[in-house]
Design an enzyme around this catalytic site. Structure first.
Site, mmCIF file in Angstrom:
data_model
loop_
_atom_site.group_PDB
_atom_site.id
_atom_site.type_symbol
_atom_site.label_atom_id
_atom_site.label_comp_id
_atom_site.label_asym_id
_atom_site.label_seq_id
_atom_site.Cartn_x
_atom_site.Cartn_y
_atom_site.Cartn_z
ATOM 1 N N PHE A 153 0.828 -1.211 0.000
ATOM 2 C CA PHE A 153 0.000 0.000 0.000
ATOM 3 C C PHE A 153 0.864 1.263 0.000
ATOM 4 C CE2 PHE A 153 -2.821 2.753 2.916
ATOM 5 C CZ PHE A 153 -3.503 3.320 1.850
ATOM 6 N N ASN B 270 9.791 -8.027 10.090
ATOM 7 C CA ASN B 270 10.049 -6.714 10.678
ATOM 8 C C ASN B 270 11.404 -6.577 11.359
ATOM 9 O OD1 ASN B 270 7.449 -6.050 9.861
ATOM 10 N ND2 ASN B 270 6.532 -6.583 11.831
ATOM 11 N N TYR C 136 3.295 -6.810 17.035
ATOM 12 C CA TYR C 136 3.595 -5.966 15.873
ATOM 13 C C TYR C 136 4.465 -4.782 16.282
ATOM 14 C CZ TYR C 136 3.052 -2.419 12.277
ATOM 15 O OH TYR C 136 3.304 -1.442 11.345
ATOM 16 N N LYS D 41 8.378 -4.105 15.193
ATOM 17 C CA LYS D 41 8.710 -2.875 14.460
ATOM 18 C C LYS D 41 9.751 -2.070 15.233
ATOM 19 C CE LYS D 41 7.347 -1.303 11.159
ATOM 20 N NZ LYS D 41 7.879 -1.398 9.760
#
Length: 292
Positions: A15, A85, A135, A139
């Protein structure tokens, strides 16, 4: 910007990555897109899985002046998040160091690295990261690798990006899920809507990334990208309902979790003159319109 930039974008099929590539193309900036999930016009590249020699060859042959890492995973098992990640970032940093040592390295991080803040507060780049889940934790680990490289002399910048919305948003985002369900049925299944998020349009994010990539001056090690204004998720869903013109039933699953996030974007404004241009209303309208 000198006109001699060569930008290598990893995660170009995603995206954010696709929007960054489109903006570079519009600006006439030479770039090469790398994607683990899509072929043409991008080159296939899975950072976590490919042999280091293959990655070295790609970077060594192209000789980028800027590397943008827009690759990563937002959902999945812990091991998958670690691979996408953390391990992928480590592999890319190592190859960049050995084959494009003077290139600027731009890491697309996440506001999830900060965790939540007190209601009404803004999180600036000095905020102590306290991620609330796998997540955000992975990250943050990736960003810490980039910051370590910066302390060792590399030209690196971490962009902590808040909640990205806009045309083409995937179903892993709030607006993507709501639009999908409104199109397919009148039942919306989402997480808690009683949370406040700083929603920023993907086109504004791409402008920020390109500004960082092409800036001549040395930049701070971390920059926030958001709007500086938190909005209740329930209000965002409500605006999409109004745009659809159809009734819908909402099923919320799970506890609210992190209840408040709002960016302080003064630093990126001071350094680059960047500020968001697309309002929430325009972003939601364009998002709904592009799916008709």
């Amino acid at each position: 910007m000198t006109g001699t930039e060569r930008v290598m974008v990893f995660g170009a099929g995603g995206f954010l990555g696709a929007r960054i590539c489109a903006l570079l193309d519009d600006r006439g900036v030479e770039y090469r897109g790398m994607s683990r999930s899509r072929g043409e016009p991008y080159r296939l590249c899975d950072l976590a899985e490919m042999h280091s020699y293959a990655l070295d060859t790609q970077i060594g042959m192209y000789k980028p002046t800027v590397i943008v890492n827009a690759a990563g995973a937002t959902l999945g098992a812990p091991a998958e998040l670690v691979r996408a990640n953390v391990i992928a970032v480590e592999a890319l940093l190592a190859s960049a160091r050995d084959n494009a040592g003077h290139a600027r390295f731009v890491q697309l991080g996440s506001a999830a690295e900060y965790g939540g803040g007190p209601h009404g507060s803004s999180q600036d780049e000095r905020t102590d990261p306290q991620p609330a889940g796998p997540y955000g934790t992975t990250k943050l680990a990736g960003s810490e690798l980039v910051l370590r490289a910066q302390r060792n002399g590399a030209d690196t910048v971490v962009l902590r990006i808040f909640d990205v919305i806009g045309p083409g948003a995937p179903e892993t985002t709030l607006t993507g899920r709501v639009i999908r369900d409104l199109r397919a049925r009148q039942l919306i299944e989402v997480g808690s809507l009683d949370v406040w998020r700083d929603f920023v349009d993907v086109r504004d994010v791409a402008e920020a990334v390109v500004a960082v990539a092409l800036a001549d001056a040395k930049l701070p090690s971390v920059l926030n990208v958001g709007t500086g204004r938190a909005t209740l998720a329930r209000d965002v869903a409500g605006q999409l309902f109004e745009l659809s013109g159809q009734p819908a039933r909402i099923v919320e699953e799970g506890a609210p979790g992190v209840s408040w996030q709002q960016a302080d974007i003064s630093l990126i404004g001071q350094e680059l003159g960047w500020s968001p241009k697309i309002s929430l209303e325009q972003s939601l309208g364009d998002s709904w319109g592009c799916t008709k």
